[in-house]
Design a protein around this motif. Sequence first.
Motif, PDB file in Angstrom:
ATOM      1  N   ASP A 128       0.853  -1.186   0.000  1.00  0.00           N
ATOM      2  CA  ASP A 128       0.000   0.000   0.000  1.00  0.00           C
ATOM      3  C   ASP A 128       0.889   1.236   0.000  1.00  0.00           C
ATOM      4  OD1 ASP A 128      -1.857   1.992   0.306  1.00  0.00           O
ATOM      5  OD2 ASP A 128      -2.724   1.211   2.152  1.00  0.00           O
ATOM      6  N   ARG A 129       0.833   2.016  -1.088  1.00  0.00           N
ATOM      7  CA  ARG A 129       1.700   3.191  -1.200  1.00  0.00           C
ATOM      8  C   ARG A 129       1.158   4.401  -0.447  1.00  0.00           C
ATOM      9  NH1 ARG A 129       3.581   3.645  -7.442  1.00  0.00           N
ATOM     10  NH2 ARG A 129       1.551   2.750  -7.934  1.00  0.00           N
ATOM     11  N   ASP A 130      -0.064   4.319   0.021  1.00  0.00           N
ATOM     12  CA  ASP A 130      -0.673   5.435   0.748  1.00  0.00           C
ATOM     13  C   ASP A 130      -0.430   5.247   2.248  1.00  0.00           C
ATOM     14  OD1 ASP A 130      -2.109   7.631   1.549  1.00  0.00           O
ATOM     15  OD2 ASP A 130      -4.081   6.743   1.162  1.00  0.00           O
ATOM     16  N   PHE A 131       0.757   5.628   2.708  1.00  0.00           N
ATOM     17  CA  PHE A 131       1.091   5.452   4.115  1.00  0.00           C
ATOM     18  C   PHE A 131       2.069   6.540   4.539  1.00  0.00           C
ATOM     19  CE2 PHE A 131       4.922   3.869   2.390  1.00  0.00           C
ATOM     20  CZ  PHE A 131       5.858   3.698   3.399  1.00  0.00           C
ATOM     21  N   GLU A 132       2.216   6.707   5.834  1.00  0.00           N
ATOM     22  CA  GLU A 132       3.146   7.682   6.378  1.00  0.00           C
ATOM     23  C   GLU A 132       4.414   6.981   6.848  1.00  0.00           C
ATOM     24  OE1 GLU A 132       1.457  10.107   9.391  1.00  0.00           O
ATOM     25  OE2 GLU A 132      -0.256  10.738   8.156  1.00  0.00           O
ATOM     26  N   MET A 133       5.549   7.463   6.373  1.00  0.00           N
ATOM     27  CA  MET A 133       6.824   6.924   6.828  1.00  0.00           C
ATOM     28  C   MET A 133       6.954   7.135   8.339  1.00  0.00           C
ATOM     29  SD  MET A 133       9.170   5.425   4.929  1.00  0.00           S
ATOM     30  CE  MET A 133       9.715   5.185   3.223  1.00  0.00           C
ATOM     31  N   GLY A 134       7.561   6.222   9.005  1.00  0.00           N
ATOM     32  CA  GLY A 134       7.751   6.307  10.447  1.00  0.00           C
ATOM     33  C   GLY A 134       8.354   5.010  10.929  1.00  0.00           C
ATOM     34  N   GLU A 135       8.460   4.854  12.228  1.00  0.00           N
ATOM     35  CA  GLU A 135       9.087   3.657  12.779  1.00  0.00           C
ATOM     36  C   GLU A 135       8.168   2.446  12.763  1.00  0.00           C
ATOM     37  OE1 GLU A 135      10.652   4.400  16.623  1.00  0.00           O
ATOM     38  OE2 GLU A 135      12.156   5.851  15.937  1.00  0.00           O
ATOM     39  N   GLU A 136       6.849   2.646  12.794  1.00  0.00           N
ATOM     40  CA  GLU A 136       5.925   1.532  12.986  1.00  0.00           C
ATOM     41  C   GLU A 136       5.635   0.721  11.721  1.00  0.00           C
ATOM     42  OE1 GLU A 136       3.885  -1.139  15.166  1.00  0.00           O
ATOM     43  OE2 GLU A 136       5.117   0.516  15.890  1.00  0.00           O
ATOM     44  N   PRO A 137       5.379   1.346  10.557  1.00  0.00           N
ATOM     45  CA  PRO A 137       5.020   0.545   9.380  1.00  0.00           C
ATOM     46  C   PRO A 137       6.140  -0.394   8.934  1.00  0.00           C
ATOM     47  CG  PRO A 137       4.439   2.853   9.039  1.00  0.00           C
ATOM     48  CD  PRO A 137       5.286   2.796  10.277  1.00  0.00           C
ATOM     49  N   VAL A 138       5.751  -1.612   8.553  1.00  0.00           N
ATOM     50  CA  VAL A 138       6.695  -2.532   7.911  1.00  0.00           C
ATOM     51  C   VAL A 138       6.720  -2.156   6.443  1.00  0.00           C
ATOM     52  CG1 VAL A 138       7.257  -4.919   7.392  1.00  0.00           C
ATOM     53  CG2 VAL A 138       6.186  -4.345   9.577  1.00  0.00           C
ATOM     54  N   GLY A 219      -5.460   2.273  -2.181  1.00  0.00           N
ATOM     55  CA  GLY A 219      -6.832   2.720  -2.407  1.00  0.00           C
ATOM     56  C   GLY A 219      -7.870   1.842  -1.749  1.00  0.00           C
ATOM     57  N   LEU A 220      -7.492   0.626  -1.366  1.00  0.00           N
ATOM     58  CA  LEU A 220      -8.404  -0.256  -0.645  1.00  0.00           C
ATOM     59  C   LEU A 220      -8.154  -0.113   0.858  1.00  0.00           C
ATOM     60  CD1 LEU A 220      -8.218  -3.450  -2.898  1.00  0.00           C
ATOM     61  CD2 LEU A 220     -10.142  -1.872  -2.683  1.00  0.00           C
ATOM     62  N   ALA A 221      -9.221   0.035   1.622  1.00  0.00           N
ATOM     63  CA  ALA A 221      -9.108   0.358   3.046  1.00  0.00           C
ATOM     64  C   ALA A 221      -8.665  -0.850   3.867  1.00  0.00           C
ATOM     65  CB  ALA A 221     -10.446   0.879   3.568  1.00  0.00           C
ATOM     66  N   TRP A 222      -7.757  -0.594   4.806  1.00  0.00           N
ATOM     67  CA  TRP A 222      -7.321  -1.639   5.740  1.00  0.00           C
ATOM     68  C   TRP A 222      -6.637  -0.962   6.926  1.00  0.00           C
ATOM     69  CZ3 TRP A 222      -2.159  -2.782   7.119  1.00  0.00           C
ATOM     70  CH2 TRP A 222      -1.191  -2.068   6.406  1.00  0.00           C
ATOM     71  N   LEU A 223      -6.488  -1.716   8.008  1.00  0.00           N
ATOM     72  CA  LEU A 223      -5.831  -1.189   9.195  1.00  0.00           C
ATOM     73  C   LEU A 223      -5.361  -2.340  10.067  1.00  0.00           C
ATOM     74  CD1 LEU A 223      -5.128   1.283  11.032  1.00  0.00           C
ATOM     75  CD2 LEU A 223      -7.353   0.913  12.136  1.00  0.00           C
ATOM     76  N   GLU A 224      -4.084  -2.294  10.457  1.00  0.00           N
ATOM     77  CA  GLU A 224      -3.575  -3.211  11.474  1.00  0.00           C
ATOM     78  C   GLU A 224      -3.889  -2.615  12.842  1.00  0.00           C
ATOM     79  OE1 GLU A 224       0.583  -5.427  12.840  1.00  0.00           O
ATOM     80  OE2 GLU A 224       0.619  -3.846  11.318  1.00  0.00           O
ATOM     81  N   ILE A 225      -4.484  -3.404  13.716  1.00  0.00           N
ATOM     82  CA  ILE A 225      -4.950  -2.890  15.008  1.00  0.00           C
ATOM     83  C   ILE A 225      -3.941  -3.263  16.086  1.00  0.00           C
ATOM     84  CG2 ILE A 225      -6.834  -2.928  16.692  1.00  0.00           C
ATOM     85  CD1 ILE A 225      -8.709  -3.559  14.347  1.00  0.00           C
ATOM     86  N   ASP A 226      -3.142  -2.261  16.481  1.00  0.00           N
ATOM     87  CA  ASP A 226      -2.081  -2.461  17.462  1.00  0.00           C
ATOM     88  C   ASP A 226      -2.290  -1.665  18.739  1.00  0.00           C
ATOM     89  OD1 ASP A 226      -0.445  -4.312  16.132  1.00  0.00           O
ATOM     90  OD2 ASP A 226       0.489  -2.727  14.944  1.00  0.00           O
ATOM     91  N   PHE A 227      -2.905  -0.488  18.621  1.00  0.00           N
ATOM     92  CA  PHE A 227      -3.003   0.443  19.736  1.00  0.00           C
ATOM     93  C   PHE A 227      -4.464   0.781  20.020  1.00  0.00           C
ATOM     94  CE2 PHE A 227       1.030   1.205  17.514  1.00  0.00           C
ATOM     95  CZ  PHE A 227       1.929   1.035  18.565  1.00  0.00           C
ATOM     96  N   PRO A 228      -4.766   1.260  21.228  1.00  0.00           N
ATOM     97  CA  PRO A 228      -6.162   1.595  21.553  1.00  0.00           C
ATOM     98  C   PRO A 228      -6.807   2.545  20.555  1.00  0.00           C
ATOM     99  CG  PRO A 228      -4.830   1.597  23.541  1.00  0.00           C
ATOM    100  CD  PRO A 228      -3.873   1.413  22.399  1.00  0.00           C
ATOM    101  N   GLN A 229      -6.056   3.515  20.058  1.00  0.00           N
ATOM    102  CA  GLN A 229      -6.639   4.464  19.107  1.00  0.00           C
ATOM    103  C   GLN A 229      -7.000   3.814  17.777  1.00  0.00           C
ATOM    104  OE1 GLN A 229      -3.623   4.693  20.546  1.00  0.00           O
ATOM    105  NE2 GLN A 229      -2.041   5.483  19.151  1.00  0.00           N
ATOM    106  N   ASP A 230      -6.371   2.663  17.492  1.00  0.00           N
ATOM    107  CA  ASP A 230      -6.702   1.954  16.253  1.00  0.00           C
ATOM    108  C   ASP A 230      -8.122   1.397  16.290  1.00  0.00           C
ATOM    109  OD1 ASP A 230      -4.184   2.435  15.181  1.00  0.00           O
ATOM    110  OD2 ASP A 230      -3.354   0.564  15.964  1.00  0.00           O
ATOM    111  N   ILE A 231      -8.605   1.046  17.477  1.00  0.00           N
ATOM    112  CA  ILE A 231      -9.974   0.523  17.590  1.00  0.00           C
ATOM    113  C   ILE A 231     -10.974   1.589  17.154  1.00  0.00           C
ATOM    114  CG2 ILE A 231     -11.728  -0.329  19.188  1.00  0.00           C
ATOM    115  CD1 ILE A 231      -9.500  -1.575  20.833  1.00  0.00           C
TER     116      ILE A 231
END
Length: 250
Positions: A128-138, A219-231
């Motif tokens: 998925d190219r629509d993401f923010e660089m940072g420490e968390e994303p693989v 463009g297709l929606a998805w989310l890995e749920i790791d933190f309380p705010q992800d819920i």
Amino acid sequence: MKCIILAAGLGRRLGQDLPKCLLKFNGKTLLERHIDNLLAGGIDEVLIVVGYQAQAIHDEIKVLGAETQVKTVYNRDYEQGSVLSLWYAREYLSCGEDILLMDADVMYHPHILERLIKTDVFNCFLLDRDFEMGEEPVKLCVRENVLVEFRKQLDANLTYDFAGESVGFFKFNGEGAHHLTLKIEEYVKTQRHTEPYEEAIRDLLLQSPKDFGYEDITGLAWLEIDFPQDIQRAQLQILPKIGELQNKLT
């Protein structure tokens, strides 16, 4: 084609006293959503690697009436790392058939899984190219249409054309799954079992990059749920996006 779902972890960062795959959204657990999507995609053999609160997952499978299609294997060492979850699933992983490998803590549009099931890529990542660089994303990095890295932390000297975030779902052909089994065995024997299982996949990718490919699901929606705010984000943002996309695509 068979599917392995990794669901043994404690999910410490989430701060909830239940396996993440049993989180409910609009009355359906993530596990129920996985099973529905897999069955709709023609996958009727699913192995779930359980560990933390394994009985709760068994109970959910029974409630869903999915005991025929869904089996479990218990990772008694679930606190020691995800490599061991694949180690406990090694007989399934090395069965010689195409294998889907999925993290259990992802909410996603069903077309993402459909793309992976139907891909012609023998050993396939989802990007998925629509993401923010940072420490968390693989991150998955691509140079000249070849995957050159798969990791959270990137070497400062790495050159690539573009990067995307890995969804945490993979497809391996029989040979690729066999090689992964051997790599996992190597990790266990050399006491590297506390490392993320993604490191073993990365080793195979860097050894033979042309044996791997990817599907771009931007463009297709998805989310890995790791933190309380992800819920909250899953409930308020991802589910509505999935509904909107489904309405447009049907």
